[in-house]
Write an enzyme that holds these catalytic residues in place. Structure first.
Site, short mmCIF file in Angstrom:
data_model
loop_
_atom_site.label_atom_id
_atom_site.label_comp_id
_atom_site.label_asym_id
_atom_site.label_seq_id
_atom_site.Cartn_x
_atom_site.Cartn_y
_atom_site.Cartn_z
N SER A 122 -10.11 16.47 -4.97
CA SER A 122 -9.67 16.83 -6.33
C SER A 122 -8.68 15.82 -6.90
CB SER A 122 -8.98 18.20 -6.25
OG SER A 122 -8.23 18.44 -7.41
N GLU A 124 -6.21 16.69 -8.38
CA GLU A 124 -4.87 17.25 -8.13
C GLU A 124 -4.15 16.48 -7.03
OE1 GLU A 124 -3.82 19.80 -10.87
OE2 GLU A 124 -2.72 20.08 -8.99
N TYR A 146 -1.78 23.65 -3.25
CA TYR A 146 -3.22 23.36 -3.37
C TYR A 146 -3.47 21.85 -3.25
CZ TYR A 146 -7.71 22.46 -5.68
OH TYR A 146 -8.97 22.00 -5.98
N THR A 187 -9.38 26.09 -19.66
CA THR A 187 -10.44 25.92 -20.67
C THR A 187 -11.10 27.25 -21.01
OG1 THR A 187 -11.97 25.39 -18.90
CG2 THR A 187 -11.05 23.51 -20.14
N GLU A 278 4.62 20.38 -12.36
CA GLU A 278 3.41 20.17 -13.18
C GLU A 278 2.76 18.83 -12.84
OE1 GLU A 278 0.68 20.95 -14.74
OE2 GLU A 278 1.55 21.99 -16.47
#
Ligand code: NAP
Ligand code: G4F
Length: 323
Positions: A122, A124, A146, A187, A278
């Site tokens: 990912s 991330e 995560y 989304t 964030e």
């Protein structure tokens, strides 16, 4: 060709199953035991796939399904995939999202190390990005349990490739969305929320940080890249992205304007939805995938938002008997 998909009940698993069936593959989907079935995303192909029960938390069950099926390819898409939950359940996230990948790799190693393995890595993992845009060479700096778990899963995939000469690859996929996206992701939350407001079923939508930006693509495009990675001669990792970034605010504007709504009248900021750390800006560079896989996204951000808004309007009208 037999393919096993972990996480087949999720967004990507369902699109990958559609894609592999079109390619003529025999598709096996791994599902975990639940007191109620959770098969909405795969109902349309239930008679064309075989479901098998196992759990990423359970090594024995992983060895058993892989031994029974003897697939040529395993796509490990199962994970605890919602970032905010990873702060509330960090240990579970590590068990499933990180160690789960090891359990699949170990099962393949024991049963037949020639089975090809795809890991759902990912963007991330880039977290507090150290460069823009991000490539396969960009160092990782994860910002959530995560993200940390995905970094572990990514490196254990590299490690099994290098240690045991296995065909094990990671697709480093940037955010990808669709009408099948879970309702809690931003989304879908926005397109579903805007559709509810348009139909008079709600008046406001509570949101967190509108300044974060993401590189959003269409899930249907992205599952093709997973398959392409396993068809190459060499097992390598690839960044899969749209190479465009938009803020959450731009997402909100786009979705509300599809329905002729003024977002400023309906969006309320809720500090409880702001994350403790964030990921501010994600933007991928997929030059390697373009060159070596011949992979390109086909759906723009604006088209994606329109597809999702239209699908949510249709769904809500049906659910609420609105003509
Ligand atoms: P998703 O919709 O949340 O689906 C996750 C899947 O994992 C579900 O099928 C879920 O099963 C399954 N699962 C969870 N825990 C499990 C366990 N212990 N044992 C077996 N299965 C388990 O996720 P997605 O959006 O399709 O994403 C697919 C993969 O790509 C995930 O690994 C995600 O982290 C990764 N990824 C996603 C994106 C993205 O933008 N979508 C980007 C990069 C990477 P249940 O239905 O039973 O809950
Ligand atoms: O849609 P999100 O929850 O996705 P996030 O955290 O980027 O993670 C998704 O993409 C990853 C790939 O980069 C995957 F690996 C992961 O499994 C998952 O699919 O949030 C996107 C952004 C964040 O910056 C968040 O702070 O939207 C911001 N946001 C603002 N308000 C919100 C909200 N996110 C959610 N979920 N809900 C809000 O109300």
């Amino acid at each position: 060709m037999k393919a096993l998909i972990t996480g087949i009940t999720g967004q990507d698993g369902s699109y990958l199953a559609d894609f592999l069936l079109d390619k003529g593959c025999e598709v096996f989907g791994m599902v975990r035991r639940s007191s109620t079935e959770n098969f909405e995303r795969i109902n349309h192909l239930r008679d064309r796939i075989t479901l098998v029960q196992a759990d990423l938390m359970d090594q024995v069950s992983m060895i058993k399904v892989i031994d029974e099926i003897r697939p040529a390819e395993v796509y490990n898409l199962a994970a605890m995939s919602f970032v905010p939950t990873s702060w509330d359940q960090p240990v579970l996230t590590g068990e499933v999202t990180a160690l789960g990948a090891t359990r699949v790799l170990e099962a393949i190693k024991v049963v037949d190390p020639k089975i090809k393995f795809y890991q759902a890595s990912s963007s991330e993992m880039f977290g507090k990005v150290v460069e823009v845009p991000q490539t396969e060479k960009t160092p990782f700096y994860p910002r959530s349990p995560y993200g940390v778990a995905k970094v572990y899963a990514h490196w254990i995939t590299v490690n099994y490739r290098e240690s045991y000469n296995m065909f094990a690859v990671s697709g480093i996929l940037f955010n990808h969305e669709s009408p099948r996206r879970g309702l809690e992701f931003v989304t879908r939350k926005v397109t579903y929320g805007a559709a509810k407001i348009k139909l008079g079923l709600a008046s406001e939508l509570r949101m967190g940080n509108l300044d974060a930006s993401r590189d959003w693509g269409y899930a249907k495009d992205y599952v093709q890249a997973m398959w392409l990675m396993l068809q190459q001669e060499k097992p390598l990792d690839y960044v899969i992205s749209s190479e465009r970034t938009h803020t959450v605010r731009q997402l909100v504007e786009a979705a509300f304007s599809c329905l002729d709504l003024d977002w400023k009248k309906h969006i309320k900021i809720d500090r409880r939805l702001v994350r403790p750390a964030e990921v501010d800006q994600l933007l991928g560079n997929s030059a390697k995938a373009h060159k070596e896989l011949g992979w390109y996204p086909t759906t723009s951000f604006e088209e994606l938002v329109r597809i999702m808004v239209d699908a949510d309007m249709k769904l809500l009208k049906k659910q609420n008997n609105i003509a």
